[in-house]
Scaffold this motif. Structure first.
Motif, short mmCIF file in Angstrom:
data_model
loop_
_atom_site.label_atom_id
_atom_site.label_comp_id
_atom_site.label_asym_id
_atom_site.label_seq_id
_atom_site.Cartn_x
_atom_site.Cartn_y
_atom_site.Cartn_z
N TYR A 164 0.89 -1.14 -0.08
CA TYR A 164 0.07 -0.02 -0.05
C TYR A 164 0.96 1.15 -0.04
O TYR A 164 1.98 1.29 0.82
CB TYR A 164 -1.00 0.04 1.13
CG TYR A 164 -0.55 -0.13 2.44
CD1 TYR A 164 -0.61 -1.56 3.01
CD2 TYR A 164 -0.12 0.78 3.21
CE1 TYR A 164 0.00 -1.81 4.49
CE2 TYR A 164 0.26 0.50 4.72
CZ TYR A 164 0.31 -0.75 5.24
OH TYR A 164 0.80 -1.00 6.34
N LYS B 87 -6.62 6.41 3.86
CA LYS B 87 -7.51 5.28 4.26
C LYS B 87 -8.69 5.49 4.76
O LYS B 87 -9.77 4.97 4.45
CB LYS B 87 -6.55 4.27 5.29
CG LYS B 87 -7.33 3.07 5.60
CD LYS B 87 -6.38 2.51 6.54
CE LYS B 87 -6.42 2.91 7.91
NZ LYS B 87 -5.53 2.15 8.81
N ASN C 78 -11.14 6.76 1.73
CA ASN C 78 -11.79 5.70 1.17
C ASN C 78 -12.61 4.88 1.87
O ASN C 78 -13.55 4.14 1.27
CB ASN C 78 -10.39 4.80 0.80
CG ASN C 78 -9.76 5.31 -0.30
OD1 ASN C 78 -10.45 5.77 -1.47
ND2 ASN C 78 -8.45 5.58 -0.52
N LYS C 79 -12.27 4.59 3.30
CA LYS C 79 -13.52 3.92 4.13
C LYS C 79 -14.75 4.32 3.93
O LYS C 79 -15.69 3.54 3.82
CB LYS C 79 -13.14 3.92 5.58
CG LYS C 79 -12.01 2.65 6.13
CD LYS C 79 -11.90 2.68 7.54
CE LYS C 79 -10.98 1.55 7.87
NZ LYS C 79 -10.99 1.92 9.39
N MET D 134 -12.12 -2.21 5.93
CA MET D 134 -11.04 -2.06 5.12
C MET D 134 -9.86 -1.73 5.97
O MET D 134 -9.71 -0.92 6.75
CB MET D 134 -11.30 -0.97 4.23
CG MET D 134 -10.14 -0.92 3.04
SD MET D 134 -10.13 0.84 2.25
CE MET D 134 -11.65 0.68 1.17
N TYR E 198 -5.09 0.66 1.96
CA TYR E 198 -5.38 1.00 0.77
C TYR E 198 -4.32 0.49 -0.25
O TYR E 198 -3.34 1.10 -0.36
CB TYR E 198 -5.87 2.43 0.28
CG TYR E 198 -6.42 2.39 -0.79
CD1 TYR E 198 -7.96 2.17 -1.12
CD2 TYR E 198 -5.88 2.80 -2.08
CE1 TYR E 198 -8.52 2.06 -2.28
CE2 TYR E 198 -6.71 2.93 -3.46
CZ TYR E 198 -7.89 2.66 -3.40
OH TYR E 198 -8.70 2.64 -4.52
N GLN F 288 -8.65 -1.28 -8.09
CA GLN F 288 -8.16 -0.98 -6.42
C GLN F 288 -9.07 -1.02 -5.95
O GLN F 288 -8.97 -1.62 -4.49
CB GLN F 288 -7.23 0.23 -6.64
CG GLN F 288 -5.88 -0.18 -7.00
CD GLN F 288 -4.84 0.81 -6.73
OE1 GLN F 288 -3.74 0.68 -7.39
NE2 GLN F 288 -4.98 1.68 -6.10
N ASP F 289 -10.30 -0.25 -6.12
CA ASP F 289 -11.54 -0.27 -5.13
C ASP F 289 -12.11 -1.41 -4.79
O ASP F 289 -12.42 -1.80 -3.43
CB ASP F 289 -12.34 0.80 -5.46
CG ASP F 289 -12.17 2.39 -5.59
OD1 ASP F 289 -11.10 2.48 -4.86
OD2 ASP F 289 -12.78 3.06 -6.37
N ASN G 146 -9.63 -3.47 -2.54
CA ASN G 146 -9.65 -3.25 -1.01
C ASN G 146 -10.89 -3.25 -0.41
O ASN G 146 -10.73 -3.57 0.87
CB ASN G 146 -9.09 -1.67 -1.13
CG ASN G 146 -7.61 -1.52 -1.31
OD1 ASN G 146 -6.90 -1.65 -0.27
ND2 ASN G 146 -7.16 -1.27 -2.59
N SER G 147 -12.07 -3.01 -1.04
CA SER G 147 -13.29 -3.02 -0.60
C SER G 147 -13.53 -4.51 -0.16
O SER G 147 -14.18 -4.82 1.15
CB SER G 147 -14.43 -2.55 -1.19
OG SER G 147 -13.96 -1.35 -1.50
N SER H 256 -9.40 -6.78 1.30
CA SER H 256 -8.39 -6.41 2.15
C SER H 256 -7.69 -7.15 3.30
O SER H 256 -6.58 -6.93 3.77
CB SER H 256 -8.47 -4.73 2.71
OG SER H 256 -9.79 -4.76 3.74
#
Lengths: 283, 283
Positions: free
Chosen positions: B129, B136, B139-140, B148, B151, B189-190, B193-194, B197
């Motif tokens: 990451y 982070k 994005n959470k 998560m 990232y 990536q979303d 990570n979602s 992760s």
């Protein structure tokens, strides 16, 4: 191809990096490397010899008695060895009629043949001049040399050694140094330009002696023409001129990562035959 | 070593440069390259195949029917091929239990073994990451993913394909994309990570996925420790993240000259077997 290098211990590692880049970019070429020095230890000479011979090339060591150069002033970060290139013709064996002198702060990134094959039968030297570095007119006045043609850089010097033997005279060089001792800035270049500028064939600086400090300047004045692509396909020699060298800890220049790549290749090669951890510049 | 690449025509040249750097820095290693694509022309596939096989490695071509991905949105300069890495487990032959996915905007500058040998038997992926890139916490909230962990960057992704086959479900991925379609910034990536992760083993980013834009930042926060020397001896993968790529005409980055070096090696290799002038990025 005959190559001349001159160095003291401080430049041992850079010389190996320069040689490595030359070997890597001249596949199939056979090099005879002439090393002029006065102060290297036997262990250092052995390391250079191993490095050269294990690449399949030949090293000739010429140990110089520094008595010959005791009148020559040492200026700033320049060492006495810088004079060796001017008087190399006195030390090189008779079978060497032509040789290419290369500074240690250089990367060779394309085959040197185009440079080496330059016809210099009517000249003593071939060299590039870096137009931006010092004004020609300023140097004319400083050195009282009104017939100076250009101000050539002495870091890449193709030499007609046969002609030098019959036309050059070391007393003329020593007299010049004695007279201008206090005005010399880049001593070897001052001698070269003041005494021999009309016997120098010009080499294209972008192709054969590119001053890495002026990458962005060159790109700008060429409307983007002299960019990385152009350099990687047309430039033989990158010259890291000036006091800041790419092996220094805090160097930041456009070719830093490229230099470090070749440095690693050289270090890895040394490590492969010494079976010891390589000595890194910053370790 | 199994390597996965996914590309369209626009990334053909960068992929060859990436592969060249990997081949040059993994002497003695045998690579099986899996190429997932949906739109390459036969001539382009032939060029990649020649490039790989003439280096002594093996290319496997997996042609994907884009119907599988028609629900996946294409965002900004990202192409549909970016989803392939997430669903590669469905397309790879059964004998592939582990594979390393690599983006095309990468240089491999040291042997990949340390990366490939990372134990991921208890994970689906290993990734790095990039702490500075996106917060982070931001994005959470954006992805409504309160569990998560970090990232992760999906450009270097070591995959436990065996485990993926039994644990991953493409419907879950498509549902996620459908739900968050308008909030996705870096879509693959979303998803990674979602949804996954907590099944990702962390890889050291300086060693295995160094974002080249942050060279000076990394050097600064490490008090100079993470400098060029450190990187050349410890980093396996340089990742040219972001929109500005080193094959673009006016790119200016710390690793530009190094990239151009590898690009030239790739171009020269292509030229050596096509017997035609190489196609340069800027020609």
């Amino acid at each position: 191809m005959n190559i001349l290098v001159t160095l003291n211990s401080a430049y041992l590692r850079p010389v190996l990096v320069m040689l490595k880049s030359m070997f890597m970019n001249s596949q199939g070429e056979m090099f005879s490397i002439y090393l002029m020095h006065s102060s290297l230890k036997q262990q250092e000479i052995d390391e250079i010899n191993d490095f050269v011979t294990k690449h399949g090339h030949i090293l000739h060591v010429i140990t110089v008695d520094d008595e010959c150069f005791k009148e020559a002033p040492v200026v700033m970060h320049y060492s006495r060895e810088m004079y060796y290139r001017l008087l190399a013709y006195k030390f090189l064996p008779k079978e060497v009629g032509k040789i290419l002198y290369l500074d240690p702060d250089i990367l060779v990134i394309n085959n040197l043949h185009r440079l080496y094959d330059t016809d210099i039968s009517d000249y003593l030297f071939a060299a590039s001049y870096h137009r931006r570095m010092l004004s020609k007119e300023f140097n004319k006045v400083r050195l009282n040399a009104y017939d100076m043609q250009e101000y050539y850089n002495s870091g890449v010097l193709l030499m007609n050694v046969d002609r030098q033997r019959s036309e050059m005279d070391e007393r003329k060089i020593f007299d010049f140094i004695a007279r201008y001792k206090n005005r010399l800035v880049l001593p070897d270049q001052d001698v070269l330009n003041s005494l021999y500028s009309d016997s120098i064939r010009e080499l294209n600086e972008v192709q054969f002696n590119l001053d890495t400090r002026f990458y962005r300047y060159n790109k700008l004045i060429s409307n983007g023409g002299i960019d990385m692509d152009y350099i990687f396909h047309n430039t033989c020699i990158l010259h890291f001129c000036g006091k800041r060298k790419p092996w220094h800890k805090n160097y930041m220049g456009v070719f830093h990562s490229l230099y470090k790549y070749y440095e690693k290749q050289a270090n890895d090669f040394v490590a492969s035959f010494t079976r010891q951890a390589p000595v890194f510049a910053n370790a």
